[in-house]
Design an enzyme around this catalytic site. Structure first.
Site, mmCIF file in Angstrom:
data_model
loop_
_atom_site.group_PDB
_atom_site.id
_atom_site.type_symbol
_atom_site.label_atom_id
_atom_site.label_comp_id
_atom_site.label_asym_id
_atom_site.label_seq_id
_atom_site.Cartn_x
_atom_site.Cartn_y
_atom_site.Cartn_z
ATOM 1 N N HIS A 269 46.114 33.604 33.544
ATOM 2 C CA HIS A 269 45.067 33.778 34.553
ATOM 3 C C HIS A 269 44.495 35.188 34.423
ATOM 4 O O HIS A 269 45.154 36.096 33.886
ATOM 5 C CB HIS A 269 45.655 33.591 35.958
ATOM 6 C CG HIS A 269 45.848 32.156 36.335
ATOM 7 N ND1 HIS A 269 45.921 31.733 37.648
ATOM 8 C CD2 HIS A 269 45.979 31.046 35.577
ATOM 9 C CE1 HIS A 269 46.098 30.424 37.682
ATOM 10 N NE2 HIS A 269 46.139 29.981 36.438
ATOM 11 N N GLU B 18 44.079 37.715 36.457
ATOM 12 C CA GLU B 18 44.856 38.845 36.997
ATOM 13 C C GLU B 18 46.075 39.128 36.120
ATOM 14 O O GLU B 18 46.425 40.284 35.883
ATOM 15 C CB GLU B 18 45.307 38.551 38.431
ATOM 16 C CG GLU B 18 44.160 38.375 39.433
ATOM 17 C CD GLU B 18 43.759 36.924 39.592
ATOM 18 O OE1 GLU B 18 43.851 36.149 38.603
ATOM 19 O OE2 GLU B 18 43.362 36.542 40.709
ATOM 20 N N CYS C 62 45.776 33.470 43.079
ATOM 21 C CA CYS C 62 46.639 32.324 43.375
ATOM 22 C C CYS C 62 48.064 32.853 43.591
ATOM 23 O O CYS C 62 48.335 34.028 43.348
ATOM 24 C CB CYS C 62 46.580 31.310 42.223
ATOM 25 S SG CYS C 62 47.634 31.739 40.811
ATOM 26 N N CYS D 180 49.519 34.787 40.663
ATOM 27 C CA CYS D 180 48.916 36.113 40.474
ATOM 28 C C CYS D 180 49.307 37.050 41.611
ATOM 29 O O CYS D 180 49.517 38.245 41.392
ATOM 30 C CB CYS D 180 47.406 35.959 40.342
ATOM 31 S SG CYS D 180 46.942 35.062 38.836
#
Lengths: 156, 156
Positions: B53, B55, B83, B86
């Protein structure tokens, strides 16, 4: 191999991780059809990567071996209850189920923040110890609009 | 650069991620003392890595650049609310604060499971969509005991 047998293998990885000074006392194994398809131990301090928890390392290893970003049909065995980061990684990789040995409270008793982070998640974002501030912008939705109109996109 | 300015840069990364078919519509930037020290965009499908992801990629990039598993003094700007995976990665890397543009509900409206995972966390582990089963073993605490007695350990 029984569930207990795979968990003992994950615990061995966790112990070896500490003895080799690779990182924290955590290990994880990904099993599919009775075979190990990925494994990992904590490597946070040895690789300067705060995301290198055992489950994340094992998931990345299994996905690289399988050649997919999905772990359908797999079971993850972890020496300890996954922290929120690893729980999220598990949901995104979508294995069938997870087994763990030690609990988040046992991890906390050894100085690991798992339980703290579980408590933080439920707070309003801006009230967390690390504050999360929302600033809505006119452009906020633009990436989603481009995603929605990209007919070549690969959903995940 | 203002907070809004950095967020617009993260949004640009998110849009470019989709246009280059690297992954989902997400981007993130790590800033320290007014300078970008790390950045990332979603690369889940292009690298077969469900943990890639924006991040996580940005945190790993910043830590590699800084040579530390800690982001003390840093601010993370994300095109979207992190999320749970993260969020966990952010807590483990310990930046000072986070700013985000789109919300988890806007992400969910575009088909991303962020809001679902936030709901799943609060369920009893064995009742989740992906069940998490606890099997306590005599060996469960062994890795923590070895960790506690390892005087050369590096805490994180």
């Amino acid at each position: 191999m029984t569930h207990e047998g795979w968990l003992k293998e994950a615990i061995k990885l966790a112990t070896t991780s500490v003895m080799n000074n690779q990182g924290g006392p955590f290990g994880a194994i990904v099993v599919k059809n009775g075979q190990i398809v990925g494994q990992g131990n904590n490597q946070v301090t040895s690789t300067s990567d705060p995301t290198a928890h055992a489950e994340v390392v094992a998931i990345r290893n299994a996905c690289a071996n399988i050649g997919s970003h999905q772990l359908t049909g797999c079971t993850i065995y972890s020496s300890c209850e996954p922290c929120p980061m690893c729980l999220g990684a598990i949901y995104w990789s979508r294995p069938d189920k997870v087994y763990f040995a030690a609990t988040r409270l046992e991890a906390a008793a050894s100085g690991f923040d798992d339980a703290l982070i579980y408590n933080e998640i439920e707070k309003p974002p801006e009230k967390r110890i690390i504050p999360f501030h929302h600033i809505g912008l006119a452009e906020s939705k633009q990436p989603f609009d481009v995603w929605g109109s990209n007919t070549g996109r690969i959903d995940y």
